[in-house]
Design a protein around this motif. Structure first.
Motif, short mmCIF file in Angstrom:
data_model
loop_
_atom_site.label_atom_id
_atom_site.label_comp_id
_atom_site.label_asym_id
_atom_site.label_seq_id
_atom_site.Cartn_x
_atom_site.Cartn_y
_atom_site.Cartn_z
N LYS B 47 -24.03 32.56 45.32
CA LYS B 47 -22.89 32.78 46.23
C LYS B 47 -21.83 33.67 45.57
N SER B 48 -21.49 33.33 44.32
CA SER B 48 -20.50 34.15 43.62
C SER B 48 -21.06 35.53 43.32
N THR B 49 -22.34 35.59 43.02
CA THR B 49 -22.98 36.88 42.76
C THR B 49 -22.86 37.78 43.99
N MET B 91 -10.88 35.17 43.97
CA MET B 91 -11.90 34.87 42.96
C MET B 91 -11.93 33.40 42.58
N GLN B 92 -13.12 33.01 42.12
CA GLN B 92 -13.28 31.64 41.67
C GLN B 92 -12.52 31.43 40.35
N TYR B 93 -12.51 32.47 39.49
CA TYR B 93 -11.81 32.38 38.21
C TYR B 93 -10.89 33.58 38.01
N LEU B 174 -13.60 34.62 50.32
CA LEU B 174 -12.93 33.54 49.58
C LEU B 174 -13.99 32.73 48.86
N ASP B 175 -14.03 32.88 47.54
CA ASP B 175 -15.09 32.23 46.78
C ASP B 175 -14.65 30.85 46.30
N GLU B 176 -15.17 29.83 46.92
CA GLU B 176 -14.84 28.43 46.59
C GLU B 176 -13.34 28.22 46.42
N ILE B 177 -12.61 28.67 47.42
CA ILE B 177 -11.16 28.54 47.38
C ILE B 177 -10.77 27.06 47.42
#
Ligand SMILES: Nc1ncnc2c1ncn2[C@@H]1O[C@H](COP(=O)(O)OP(=O)(O)O)[C@@H](O)[C@H]1O
Ligand SMILES: [Mg+2]
Lengths: 437, 272
Positions: B47-49, B91-93, B174-177
């Protein structure tokens, strides 16, 4: 070109210069003694810095002609908030101004030649006697013999000056002329002063600069010393600022090393008095093909003395930047503390950076620490900023501004902070433009 | 109306430990502004990729397929150009940057989209910032703090949404917001995203859990497993997953992948 090991200058010429400036006999004597000692002295050594091929002692022209003050008209000088202003250009002084109330209290801010006449006792006692001596090495002897302009600051006992005293010192490179500039600042017991200086070059004739600043901080005094150094690419410079701190004195140095030419900068704090304290913040940007060597040294002599060195630098294009951080705790300086951090960021593959922590500890009961790094701009930070649409060059400048910010914030005067910020921005932009060639 | 198309996307990374590794194995996805899509999937499925690759993170290499914005490939555009073209990734991080204030950074980001003669004025900027920070229930001093420096996990997430609201992209990923947010914080974040909804905005909401989708109701839900979209449906698909778990769907579709975790409902992760 090579360093001249004997001075190609006629002693008669030095005496004539001294006479023409109405100097007292003892001053002429200092010059002649330094001149005669020059050949026997050594060049100062700095680890990992080699300036053997620089023409630092190849004096070209001691006297030169008067500088045209009109040439300064277009140069912005921020000093709206100053308690005193001194502007010098080449061997001339073009402006001297001091808050009359301070003058009344005995504060002095004037050119060195006037000071020799009006305050001979103070000069005899301190001018190249205590902080820096003429016979320390070839470069200090060169200076003592050939000094051709300078400033003198005296803050009497217990006088506290809130607003800054600002010196603007312009090297005149519209002509062949050595720039041998001296500052003597004496903060008497219990006094406090904020002093700000800015060095720039007008013109592009290759010239030598030899700059010494002596800061005498007497018991319980507090000196806030800020500098923005912006000598040009055609200047080859030796710059030495040295603080001599007595009991419980403090000097906060904030120095922007923004010079464009080859330079050795030597920043020293001699913590002689018990409980004395030096904070040294240096930011540097090296660009083009210049070599900047910056050695920041704190020597703890007195008991319970504190020295903190923080140096951050950025290198662009093919420049070289070397930071030496020297923390020297002398035997007997019990309870002292010497800390240092030197960090260098390289923005180009052809940049050369070095950060050397040098700790010399001759006493047991002390604290000392160091951190040093040479690296590149963080890829994660760049990606993050760029992912918001900010272009690469701007993102890089933002990261760098953050990196240099800790030192910028240490500058107590807003005008100086703004000037330095503007200079940093300009240097980065210029460097980035050629970077992509 | 804008469209974002992901076509047969294959993505690999090169790592020191594992060497060359294919992570996405042919992802297809089409969305338009005015729509909210959700992508759900077990941990480690890419998913993040996918989101980083759409944004243009140079770590990820596209080995096949294409990404098109309004019909034009963006694969050759660097990340900053994609951002200016209308893409945004929460971003997630997020990175931390000392010495650069949040406000200063936001202004630079807004002005990056404008030409020199139309830079946002300080007044206009501050008004807009103030309005958005109020919606997100953020302390005023967050504007003057250094970018993400020392922010808690929750503060970082909120700050990502603040950037989204200030920059106003056409497409936001929105990545794992929702990860690390308590229920109140999640509601605030959802309020921010919902305030963006409209004809000129599309969002791709990536989440491991269904919970967030109660607050930001999606038009389309995609399930990704083992580097592929394995099922697409409406908002009810998320509910079905919530009830049956990823393993249920995997078995139903006859996909042969191990699952690291199958518990959609253990969604009370800590702020971190
Ligand atoms: N930057 C990276 N470096 C190394 N491995 C990565 C990186 N990004 C992703 N991966 C690997 O790719 C796979 C998918 O990861 P990711 O896209 O983060 O999954 P998800 O977001 O669905 O949890 C995982 O096996 C992960 O370890
Ligand atoms: Mg992920």
């Amino acid at each position: 070109m090579k360093l001249a090991t004997t001075l190609p200058i006629d002693p008669e010429q030095v005496t004539a210069f001294s006479k023409a400036h109405g100097e007292p006999a003892w001053m002429t004597q200092i010059r002649q003694t330094a001149l005669s000692r020059f050949d026997d002295l050594e060049f100062p050594q700095f680890e990992r810095m080699n300036y053997r091929n620089w023409p630092l002692t190849n004096t070209q022209e001691l006297t030169g002609v008067d500088s045209d003050p009109k040439l300064l008209d277009d140069i912005e000088m921020f000093h709206d908030d100053a308690a005193g202003v001194l502007i010098q250009f080449g061997k001339n002084t073009t402006k001297t101004q001091l808050d009359p109330e301070l003058a009344q209290q005995g504060v002095v801010f004037t050119d060195i030649f006037t000071a020799e006449q009006k305050y001979p006792e103070l000069l005899k006692q301190y001018y190249m006697q205590l902080a820096i001596t003429a016979d320390a090495n070839k470069l200090t002897a060169f200076h003592a013999a050939l000094m051709n302009n300078g400033a003198f600051v005296y803050v009497p006992k217990n006088v506290v000056i809130k607003k800054p005293l600002q010196g603007f010192y312009f090297q005149d490179s519209t002509q062949k002329q050595d720039f041998v500039h001296h500052l003597l600042l004496i903060a008497d017991e219990g006094s406090e002063v904020t002093y700000l200086e800015n060095y720039q070059t007008v013109g592009d004739t290759p010239n030598v600069a030899n700059i010494l600043a002596e800061v005498i901080a007497k018991d319980n005094s507090h000196v806030h010393f800020s500098a923005v150094d912006e000598l040009s690419a055609t200047s080859t410079t030796y710059l030495n600022r040295r603080g001599y701190l007595m009991n419980d004195a403090q000097i906060d140095w904030a120095i922007g090393a923004m010079n464009n030419g080859n330079i050795i900068s030597d920043f020293d704090s001699e913590l002689k008095g018990r409980g004395s304290h030096a904070e040294v913040n240096v930011v540097a940007i090296a660009t083009g093909r210049q070599v900047q060597g910056i050695e920041t040294r704190v020597t703890n002599y007195g008991k319970k003395t504190i020295g903190n060195i923080l140096q951050h630098g950025v290198i662009l294009e093919r420049a070289t930047l070397t930071f030496n951080g020297v923390g020297h705790i002398v035997k007997g300086a019990r309870g002292s503390d010497a800390q240092q951090e030197s960090r260098v960021l390289m923005l180009s593959n052809r940049a050369i950076g070095d950060a050397n922590p040098i700790l010399l500890i001759d006493e047991n009961d002390v604290m000392a620490g160091h951190a040093a790094s040479v690296g590149r701009v963080d890829e994660q930070q760049m990606y993050y900023l760029m992912s918001r649409g900010i272009d690469k060059a701007t993102a890089e400048r933002l990261v760098i501004r953050g990196f240099l910010g800790s030192v910028l914030m240490a500058i107590p005067v807003k005008a100086a902070r703004e000037q330095l910020t503007a200079t940093i921005e300009r240097k980065l932009r210029d460097g980035q433009t050629t970077e992509n060639d | 109306m804008s469209t974002l198309e992901v076509k047969n996307l294959h993505v690999a990374i090169d790592t020191q430990e594992e060497g060359h590794q294919e992570i996405l194995k042919g992802v297809n996805l089409t969305m338009s502004t005015g729509e909210i899509h959700a992508i759900m999937g077990p941990n480690g499925t890419g998913k993040s990729t996918l989101s980083e690759t759409i944004m243009g993170n140079p770590t990820y290499h596209v080995t096949d397929g294409d990404i098109l914005l309004d019909g034009k490939s963006i694969l050759n555009m660097p990340v900053d150009e994609r951002a200016r073209a209308g893409l945004f990734l929460a971003m997630q991080y997020p990175a931390e940057i000392a010495g650069v204030t949040n406000a200063e950074f936001l202004r630079a980001a807004i002005n990056a989209r404008r030409d020199d003669d139309h830079q946002i004025s300080v007044m206009e900027f501050l008004k807009f910032l103030d309005k958005n920070m109020k919606i997100l229930d953020m302390d005023e001093d967050m504007a003057e703090r250094y970018l993400n420096q020392g922010f808690s996990g929750g503060e970082k997430k909120r700050n990502e949404i603040l950037q989204l609201m200030m920059i106003q992209p056409s497409f936001a990923i929105l990545d794992e917001i929702d990860s690390g947010l308590d229920i109140d914080a999640m509601k605030v974040v959802a309020k921010g995203v919902n305030s963006m909804r409209g004809d000129n905005f599309g969002a791709l909401i990536i989440t491991h859990y269904q919970r967030l989708l109660n607050y930001i109701v999606p038009d389309v839900v995609h399930v990704i497993m083992d580097g592929r979209v394995v099922k697409t449906g409406g908002a009810d698909l998320a509910q079905k997953l919530e009830d049956e778990g990823y393993a249920g769907l995997r078995d139903e579709l006859g996909i042969d992948v191990p699952l690291v975790d199958d518990h959609l409902s253990t969604s009370t992760t800590k702020e971190g």
